[in-house]
Design an enzyme around this catalytic site. Structure first.
Site, PDB file in Angstrom:
ATOM      1  CD  GLU A  22      -2.518  -0.153   5.816  1.00 27.39           C
ATOM      2  OE1 GLU A  22      -3.583  -0.106   5.156  1.00 27.39           O
ATOM      3  OE2 GLU A  22      -1.632   0.713   5.730  1.00 27.39           O
ATOM      4  CB  THR A  37      -0.948   0.034   1.216  1.00 29.88           C
ATOM      5  OG1 THR A  37      -1.586   1.311   1.247  1.00 29.88           O
ATOM      6  CG2 THR A  37      -0.243  -0.217   2.538  1.00 29.88           C
ATOM      7  CD1 TRP A  84      -3.349   4.131  -1.479  1.00 32.49           C
ATOM      8  CD2 TRP A  84      -4.081   6.172  -0.928  1.00 32.49           C
ATOM      9  NE1 TRP A  84      -4.179   4.017  -0.394  1.00 32.49           N
ATOM     10  CE2 TRP A  84      -4.642   5.244  -0.033  1.00 32.49           C
ATOM     11  CE3 TRP A  84      -4.390   7.527  -0.792  1.00 32.49           C
ATOM     12  CZ2 TRP A  84      -5.502   5.631   0.994  1.00 32.49           C
ATOM     13  CZ3 TRP A  84      -5.246   7.907   0.228  1.00 32.49           C
ATOM     14  CH2 TRP A  84      -5.795   6.966   1.101  1.00 32.49           C
ATOM     15  CE  LYS A 122      -7.855   4.788  -1.803  1.00 33.83           C
ATOM     16  NZ  LYS A 122      -8.531   3.855  -0.914  1.00 33.83           N
TER      17      LYS A 122
HETATM   18  P1  AMP Z   1      -6.425   1.400   0.759  1.00 35.42           P
HETATM   19  O1  AMP Z   1      -5.419   0.869   1.696  1.00 35.42           O
HETATM   20  O2  AMP Z   1      -5.885   1.771  -0.569  1.00 35.42           O
HETATM   21  O3  AMP Z   1      -7.622   0.505   0.686  1.00 35.42           O
HETATM   22  O4  AMP Z   1      -6.946   2.786   1.365  1.00 35.42           O
HETATM   23  C1  AMP Z   1      -7.558   2.875   2.628  1.00 35.42           C
HETATM   24  C2  AMP Z   1      -8.003   4.291   2.855  1.00 35.42           C
HETATM   25  O5  AMP Z   1      -8.955   4.678   1.865  1.00 35.42           O
HETATM   26  C3  AMP Z   1      -8.688   4.546   4.170  1.00 35.42           C
HETATM   27  O6  AMP Z   1      -7.793   4.719   5.241  1.00 35.42           O
HETATM   28  C4  AMP Z   1      -9.465   5.818   3.856  1.00 35.42           C
HETATM   29  O7  AMP Z   1      -8.630   6.969   3.904  1.00 35.42           O
HETATM   30  C5  AMP Z   1      -9.884   5.590   2.417  1.00 35.42           C
HETATM   31  N1  AMP Z   1     -11.225   4.977   2.385  1.00 35.42           N
HETATM   32  C6  AMP Z   1     -11.534   3.679   2.247  1.00 35.42           C
HETATM   33  N2  AMP Z   1     -12.869   3.494   2.257  1.00 35.42           N
HETATM   34  C7  AMP Z   1     -13.422   4.719   2.421  1.00 35.42           C
HETATM   35  C8  AMP Z   1     -14.762   5.204   2.536  1.00 35.42           C
HETATM   36  N3  AMP Z   1     -15.812   4.404   2.456  1.00 35.42           N
HETATM   37  N4  AMP Z   1     -14.926   6.534   2.703  1.00 35.42           N
HETATM   38  C9  AMP Z   1     -13.873   7.382   2.782  1.00 35.42           C
HETATM   39  N5  AMP Z   1     -12.596   6.976   2.670  1.00 35.42           N
HETATM   40  C10 AMP Z   1     -12.365   5.664   2.509  1.00 35.42           C
END
Ligand code: AMP
Length: 531
Positions: A321, A172, A436, A431
């Site tokens: 994570e 990630t 990312w 994002k």
């Molecule tokens: P990833 O590890 O790429 O899945 O990213 C995780 C991050 O995405 C989280 O810590 C949030 O900052 C963002 N994220 C994931 N789901 C949501 C959601 N439903 N609403 C807002 N942000 C989200």
């Protein structure tokens, strides 16, 4: 006194045995590159997964070796999801959207020894494979079939797997610094699968009679667990291949009678627009709903699907994570009878934790914050499918609290009913379309330009991509540079979609008392988003 129960190991071969024994005839469908459909069964997928495990053992790979995939969502990737961990190896899903230099770093850091790659993605692999320790390149449309043909699935001897052994890994880039590897165990994967099955969001839980289409890429956090969930429950699986445009997905939904689907908001915004344009063209009456997460699902989109097309959006939150599903929208108690507008308000939040996941909200001094819907702090999470550390990255240990919770970097409040609501993000990232972009990497690269004195990159809201990068730039005295010149300067080092859409030339970047960029102020200045 200890209980007296079996020490039965929670390992993925259990799922494969179950699918073969009870759901062997259930279908797995893939949309192929030429848009035709490939069909076979869970039984065949499991048999071929075993052949893959035997073949990888035959290549001389050893227990715990990392086997990467660089693939779209399709049935061979599904076989890799099962065969690699069941063979005692570690499935390492590489993100096809990353820049080759990031992929070189990730594959090297993970110690990948082999890679399974789609022919269409081979040019991407060719740009970085020589910089890694990868010894075996297996092209899906060529060598893969040959490899499987040479392996006898009946020669399969299941390794005596321990549930704590690694099953899969995913890097990630979610925070600053180099990408970090999350290493899922067999146990965490099995429990996540059960947890997602038990979640039953909004009473729309998944069962054997569902037809599931994961739009979420298999190179993201286990495709949110759907390949394993469908294997465990015997649900039909539909893989969209590389055809992720709204029209192709809607065709899949109709033709394969898809009842459940999942992906990031950008995908669903496109689908909603197409449904709105031609509502009579698509009969989705069989569809129960869709899990939308990865970024905030806009309330207007949730309401649009429900009011104009009768479709339920289940909003979920999670992270690489957290395997990744940690919370989902739940209309519990009196919310079931609430008016539609109130229900949308709740679904637009990030929901309630899945069973076995615990969430808390603490301020910067470590005080627990009340569930008042207002007090903002950092969301912390723990549970059996939450990472306890990153692979070989000890310097990141401060992402965990002293009492063992993971610090998410999401700034939240918690509603009196327990619903988490994300308000901001303390991590310095953008994002865009569910992927990312590191603001820090862009800033460092920009500041290497001879005309640039300082640069800060922030996220600004975007209707389609959720967020897009904006660069605020201070030029050196007497120097000039245009937005196009700066974009061209960055282009060779970054994926195209990382390049800032907007450059704003400013006289100074606002700073905090300790001299860090005050991005809240910049965001307020350029996007109208309050600090
Ligand atoms: P990833 O590890 O790429 O899945 O990213 C995780 C991050 O995405 C989280 O810590 C949030 O900052 C963002 N994220 C994931 N789901 C949501 C959601 N439903 N609403 C807002 N942000 C989200």
């Amino acid at each position: 006194m200890n209980g007296l129960m079996m020490d039965f190991q929670l390992t993925l071969p259990t799922l494969v045995r179950r699918a073969e024994a009870y759901y062997g005839e259930k279908e797995i469908v893939t949309r192929l590159p030429d848009k035709s459909f490939h069909r076979y069964t869970h039984g065949e997928a499991c048999r071929r997964a075993r052949a893959l495990a035997v073949a990888l053992q035959g290549l001389g790979l050893e227990r715990g070796d990392r086997v990467a995939t660089l693939c779209w969502n399709h049935h061979q990737h599904h076989e890799a999801y099962l065969g690699i961990p069941c063979g005692g190896f570690v499935l390492h899903t590489l993100n096809i959207r990353l820049h080759p230099s990031d992929l070189a770093y990730i594959a090297t850091h993970a110690g990948d020894r082999a890679v399974i790659v789609d022919r269409s993605l081979k040019p991407l692999l060719d740009q970085f494979v020589a910089k890694t320790k990868i010894e075996h390149v297996i092209v899906v449309e060529d060598d893969y079939e040959e490899l499987l043909a040479g392996a006898d699935p009946d020669a399969w001897r299941e390794p005596d797997l321990d549930e704590d052994e690694a099953a899969a890994m995913c890097y990630t880039s979610g925070t600053t610094g180099m990408p970090k590897g999350v290493l899922y165990s067999h146990r965490s994967t099995m429990l996540h699968t059960l947890g997602v099955a038990a979640g039953n969001p909004m009473g729309l839980g998944i069962s054997e009679s569902d037809s599931i289409l994961p739009v979420v890429p298999m190179f993201h956090a286990n495709a949110w667990g759907y390949p394993y969930l469908a294997t465990m429950l015997g649900a039909k699986l539909v893989y969209p291949g590389q055809h992720l445009d709204p029209e192709s997905l809607l065709e899949d939904f109709v033709q394969e009678q898809v009842t459940w689907t999942a992906g990031v908001p950008t995908i669903w915004l496109g689908i909603l627009a197409m449904l709105d344009a031609e509502p009579a063209r698509w009969d989705l009456s069989h569809m129960k709903g869709m899990l939308v997460g990865g970024s905030a699902a806009p309330r207007a989109m949730i309401a649009g699907f429900k009011q104009r097309h009768g479709l339920d959006v289940v909003h979920g939150w999670g992270m690489t994570e957290t395997s990744p599903v940690a919370s989902t929208a739940q209309l519990v108690g009196d919310l079931k009878d609430a008016d539609e507008e109130t229900q949308f308000d709740f679904v637009a939040m990030q929901g309630l934790p899945l069973p076995l996941v615990e969430l808390r909200n603490r301020d910067a001094d470590g005080n627990l914050l009340p569930w008042d819907g207002e007090s903002m702090g950092e969301l912390e999470v723990r549970g059996p499918w939450v990472a306890a550390g990153y692979y070989d990255t000890p310097e990141q240990a401060d992402r965990w609290t002293e009492d063992g919770w993971f610090k998410t970097g999401d700034v939240v409040s918690i509603h009196p009913k327990g619903f988490v609501q994300i308000k901001d993000r303390s991590k310095d990232v953008i994002k865009s379309g569910g992927e990312w972009i590191s603001s820090v990497e862009l800033e460092n690269a920009l500041m290497a330009h001879p005309a640039v004195a300082e640069a800060a990159v922030i996220a600004v809201a975007d209707a389609k991509w959720d967020e897009r990068p904006l660069a605020a730039v201070v030029l050196r005295e007497g120097q000039t540079a245009t937005a196009d010149e700066l974009r061209a300067f960055l282009a060779p080092s970054f994926a195209k979609w990382w390049l800032p859409d907007r450059f704003e030339f400013v006289t100074e970047i606002p700073k905090t008392s300790v001299g860090k960029f005050k991005k809240t102020e910049l965001r307020e200045l350029f996007s109208g988003v309050p600090a």
